[in-house]
Scaffold this active site. Structure first.
Site, PDB file in Angstrom:
ATOM      1  N   ARG A  77       0.839  -1.194   0.107  1.00 48.33           N
ATOM      2  CA  ARG A  77       0.032   0.061   0.054  1.00 48.33           C
ATOM      3  C   ARG A  77       0.741   1.247  -0.212  1.00 48.33           C
ATOM      4  NH1 ARG A  77      -5.140   1.818   2.359  1.00 48.33           N
ATOM      5  NH2 ARG A  77      -5.306   3.897   1.953  1.00 48.33           N
ATOM      6  N   ARG A 120      -6.335   1.591  -4.837  1.00 49.23           N
ATOM      7  CA  ARG A 120      -5.391   1.246  -3.688  1.00 49.23           C
ATOM      8  C   ARG A 120      -5.209  -0.338  -3.647  1.00 49.23           C
ATOM      9  NH1 ARG A 120      -8.388   3.869   0.239  1.00 49.23           N
ATOM     10  NH2 ARG A 120      -8.028   5.704  -1.049  1.00 49.23           N
ATOM     11  N   ASP A 157      -6.961  -1.943   1.381  1.00 55.90           N
ATOM     12  CA  ASP A 157      -7.388  -1.151   2.482  1.00 55.90           C
ATOM     13  C   ASP A 157      -8.161  -2.086   3.632  1.00 55.90           C
ATOM     14  OD1 ASP A 157      -8.149   1.343   3.241  1.00 55.90           O
ATOM     15  OD2 ASP A 157      -9.788   1.828   1.896  1.00 55.90           O
ATOM     16  N   ASP A 164     -10.367  -1.350   6.932  1.00 56.79           N
ATOM     17  CA  ASP A 164     -10.776  -0.487   7.747  1.00 56.79           C
ATOM     18  C   ASP A 164     -11.275  -1.051   8.943  1.00 56.79           C
ATOM     19  OD1 ASP A 164     -10.401   1.626   5.965  1.00 56.79           O
ATOM     20  OD2 ASP A 164     -12.281   1.455   4.892  1.00 56.79           O
TER      21      ASP A 164
HETATM   22  N1  ROI Z   1     -15.375   2.166  -3.866  1.00 53.81           N
HETATM   23  C1  ROI Z   1     -15.767   0.745  -3.582  1.00 53.81           C
HETATM   24  N2  ROI Z   1     -16.568   0.305  -4.320  1.00 53.81           N
HETATM   25  N3  ROI Z   1     -15.148  -0.048  -2.505  1.00 53.81           N
HETATM   26  C2  ROI Z   1     -14.007   0.417  -2.024  1.00 53.81           C
HETATM   27  O1  ROI Z   1     -13.504  -0.295  -0.801  1.00 53.81           O
HETATM   28  C3  ROI Z   1     -13.795   1.856  -1.912  1.00 53.81           C
HETATM   29  N4  ROI Z   1     -12.765   2.139  -1.068  1.00 53.81           N
HETATM   30  C4  ROI Z   1     -12.461   3.542  -1.087  1.00 53.81           C
HETATM   31  C5  ROI Z   1     -13.012   4.549  -1.993  1.00 53.81           C
HETATM   32  C6  ROI Z   1     -11.955   5.053  -2.945  1.00 53.81           C
HETATM   33  C7  ROI Z   1     -13.809   5.528  -1.142  1.00 53.81           C
HETATM   34  N5  ROI Z   1     -13.806   3.992  -2.888  1.00 53.81           N
HETATM   35  C8  ROI Z   1     -14.300   2.594  -2.907  1.00 53.81           C
HETATM   36  O2  ROI Z   1     -11.587   4.068  -0.209  1.00 53.81           O
END
Ligand code: ROI
Length: 165
Positions: free
Chosen positions: A83, A93, A96, A98
């Protein structure tokens, strides 16, 4: 031990494999007990549209780590999987992770806000979360299933994965 939910997302460098590797890495962390993982979902990007579709999933775990120690572990796995933090907001990315929910706690620290601020607006989080925990209620009293019904769609499609066990 608090029950926690982690949102996983990727749209670079073989997203399905990124998520599979991240789940293995999570299960491998001391003091994390991985309970369950949702199916994988393909979704159109939220934010800038000139980027590939995402693959999203949610993991459920119990942990003896405090919230910031858990965040450190998540960021470590993100780093290990290449990342890069870029200037562009909401850009593509490789991985991610979260921290969506930490038990029923509300956390408001410079590094960490829990529940995750985007949780209630994102079908690509709510759908896998509802799959794992249909009875789940947020600290603010809202039911996951009600939020999902009210949520705008990003054209979520469940991905059929070859059996791995
Ligand atoms: N859009 C989707 N569909 N899934 C994600 O995990 C995701 N993550 C993000 C942003 C760029 C907001 N858009 C995303 O961080």
């Amino acid at each position: 031990m608090p029950r926690c939910y982690i949102g996983l997302g990727s749209n670079q460098a073989k997203p399905v494999e990124q998520l599979q590797r991240a789940l293995i890495a999570l299960a491998d962390v001391q003091l994390i007990h991985l309970i369950a993982q949702s199916g994988f979902y393909r979704s159109a990007p939220m934010g800038p549209q000139n980027q590939p579709d995402y693959v999203n999933a949610v993991a459920c775990l119990d942990t003896a780590l405090d919230p910031l120690a858990l965040l450190d572990q998540l960021q470590n796995i993100e780093q290990l999987q290449g990342r890069e933090r870029k200037a562009e907001r909401w850009g593509p990315r490789t991985l991610d992770l979260d921290l969506l929910l930490y038990g029923q706690e509300n956390i408001d620290l410079p590094r960490l806000t829990v529940p995750h601020y985007g949780l209630e607006q994102r079908d690509f989080v709510l759908q896998p979360l509802a799959e794992l925990a249909p009875e789940l209620v947020l600290p603010n009293g809202r039911r996951i299933t009600d939020l999902l019904q009210a949520c705008a769609s990003h054209g979520l499609q469940r991905i059929e994965l070859p059996m791995s066990e």
